[in-house]
Enzyme design. Structure first.
Site, PDB file in Angstrom:
ATOM      1  N   CYS A   1      36.515  -3.800  66.035  1.00 15.37           N
ATOM      2  CA  CYS A   1      35.446  -4.452  65.269  1.00 15.37           C
ATOM      3  C   CYS A   1      35.964  -5.179  64.040  1.00 15.37           C
ATOM      4  O   CYS A   1      35.301  -6.084  63.537  1.00 15.37           O
ATOM      5  CB  CYS A   1      34.388  -3.423  64.864  1.00 15.37           C
ATOM      6  SG  CYS A   1      35.041  -2.001  63.967  1.00 15.37           S
TER       7      CYS A   1
ATOM      8  N   GLU B   1      27.282   0.732  62.640  1.00 13.74           N
ATOM      9  CA  GLU B   1      28.607   0.120  62.501  1.00 13.74           C
ATOM     10  C   GLU B   1      28.751  -0.886  63.630  1.00 13.74           C
ATOM     11  O   GLU B   1      29.003  -0.509  64.773  1.00 13.74           O
ATOM     12  CB  GLU B   1      29.706   1.186  62.558  1.00 13.74           C
ATOM     13  CG  GLU B   1      29.676   2.178  61.417  1.00 13.74           C
ATOM     14  CD  GLU B   1      29.876   1.535  60.065  1.00 13.74           C
ATOM     15  OE1 GLU B   1      30.455   0.422  60.005  1.00 13.74           O
ATOM     16  OE2 GLU B   1      29.457   2.119  59.057  1.00 13.74           O
TER      17      GLU B   1
END
Length: 488
Positions: A257, A222
């Site tokens: 993110c 991720e």
């Protein structure tokens, strides 16, 4: 009077190997594969969120000056929801999936059985150090694995709290926490795991993947990237700006993110957008945002220096904000207009409170600009134009897309969360977390009746014709082949 020094226990590759072997022994005993063990551990994770909320809030405040509202909504509340969903759905997730068989295996039945991978390593990030540590743990435990969690050393208060709480609540024979920095992470990466889940930047992601290759270990990465926001005209501008602001500065002050990394809009519409953003920012954080209690600080001086370097290069493009407080590691929400495409701020993930606006002639031109770069973790579009929505969904490749909002796809447990290309590989959340840490095992059941000789030697033309007919799926062809085979 002599003083006794507390010596830190060295965690090297030998200690890591010993720990992994202990966990493998626990896993091989079969204890983690039972429904009862999985549910009990998930319930204990949920209890951590219920009974230690204030400790978690304080740790997040220590590490990031994170507002309590964000700590609860974006970390504690989301983990609690993940636990509740997993507990509720676990029996159905574990149940074998019946599937159809073919004529070539008749008579038979088949199913897909989800089995745990074994012993997995989860390396967490500092920006959401509670959620991003334990959310993957929920999936790993639900799938029946033994787990090692390595929290980020850049969020030391949360790391310490996680070690303490998981040590108190979880089954230490199958769930461990390893604190530390690069040395400890390196020692862990030297070991053979059955899966590694890493959340963080692409540079370290490459290191993790290179280590995993040595043991043919699958990885779930991720990462991140430059998540764009395309803003069309003819929209509810106030609502759009509020949603952009919350997605950018209301998510750990841009240190997320999936935070909007830059905005794309037309030259004609840019001034209206800028005015609306300024107005809403003043309402949310006041005229002196460096004093706002609703904004997180930059995590450490290294990241502060990285962000100020970006800002200094294009300081003449700042049209709002830009104030700094190095002593408290704070940078005000900052908007920049028409920064050069070759600038640092447009070629690295910002991961902070800076938001460039890039202008194009036509809104459709923004899609070409997005596609000219690496695939982002998220992409956002604000428009009322259905054709533009359809074009966006069809042509923009990203981990996830949201129309007329930002970041909220993370809160939909029926959607996978993950990247594509440079922004990551694999996905989790909800059932996808269970599947991320499971192996889908194919199982076929047969009896001893109708044991056709066609599959056995000696091979004849009649048998070959029958198999060709079976593969072709023609009932008439099968009958003819059977007739010829019987005559032969």
């Amino acid at each position: 009077m002599a003083t006794t020094e507390v010596q830190r226990v060295v965690f090297d590759s030998g200690a890591a190997a010993s720990m992994v072997e202990e966990l493998r022994g626990s896993y091989r005993s079969g204890k983690t594969t039972s429904y009862e063990w999985r549910v009990s551990q998930l319930q204990k994770l949920e209890k951590i969120t219920e009974f230690h909320e204030q400790e978690i809030v304080e740790a997040l405040r220590s590490d990031l000056s994170k507002p309590e509202f964000e700590s609860f909504v974006q970390e504690i509340g989301m983990l609690k929801s993940a636990c509740k969903l997993a507990i509720k759905q676990l029996k159905s997730w574990m149940k074998p999936e019946k599937v159809a068989t073919s004529m070539t295996t008749f008579p038979s039945s088949a199913e897909i059985v989800s089995e745990p991978l074994g012993v997995v390593l989860i390396i967490s990030a500092w920006n959401y150090p509670f959620l991003l540590s334990l959310d993957p743990v929920v999936g790993a435990i639900a799938a029946g694995n033994a787990v090692v969690l390595k929290p980020s050393e850049l969020a030391p208060a949360t790391s310490s709290l996680l070690s303490k709480l998981l040590g108190e609540y979880m089954d230490s024979s199958s769930v461990r926490v390893v604190e530390g920095g690069v040395a400890e992470t390196s020692a862990l990466l030297e070991q053979k795991w059955d899966k590694i889940c890493y959340t963080g930047n692409s540079r370290v992601g490459r290191i993790v993947m290179a280590s995993a290759v040595k043991h043919l270990t699958p990885v779930l990465l991720e990462l991140g990237g430059k998540s764009p926001v395309v803003v069309d005209s003819g929209i509810n501008l106030q609502v759009a700006c509020r949603r952009i602001i919350v997605g950018k500065w209301g998510c750990n002050n841009g240190q997320a993110c999936v935070s909007p990394d830059y905005i794309l809009t037309t030259k004609e519409f840019a001034s209206k957008l800028v005015d609306a953003l300024k107005s809403e920012l003043d309402k949310f954080y006041g005229k002196n945002p460096l004093q706002s209690k609703d904004l997180s600080r930059v995590v450490n001086f290294n990241h502060y220096a990285r962000l100020t370097k970006m800002l200094d290069e294009v300081s003449d493009k700042v049209i709002h904000g830009g104030e700094r407080d190095v002593n408290n590691l704070r940078i005000a929400p900052t908007i920049l207009l028409d920064v050069p495409q070759d600038s640092l701020i447009m070629n690295e993930e910002i991961f902070g409170p800076l938001l460039p606006i890039v202008t194009v002639e036509k809104i459709e031109d923004s899609f070409d600009l997005i596609n000219s770069g690496t695939k982002p973790l998220a992409a956002y579009l604000f428009t009322n134009n259905q054709k533009l929505k359809d074009h966006f969904v069809k042509n923009i490749s990203a981990g996830g897309l949201v129309i007329n909002d930002t970041t909220i796809h993370l809160a939909v447990p029926t959607l996978p969360f993950g990247g594509v290309g440079e922004s990551g590989m694999g996905a989790y959340h909800g059932k996808f977390s269970f599947e991320a840490f499971s192996h889908k095992k194919a199982v076929v059941y047969r009896g001893y009746a109708l044991d056709a000789s066609v599959r056995y030697p000696p091979y004849t033309n009649g048998k070959l014709n029958l198999l060709k007919a079976l593969v072709g799926g023609s009932l008439l062809g099968i009958i003819r082949a059977l007739f010829r085979s019987s005559k032969a």
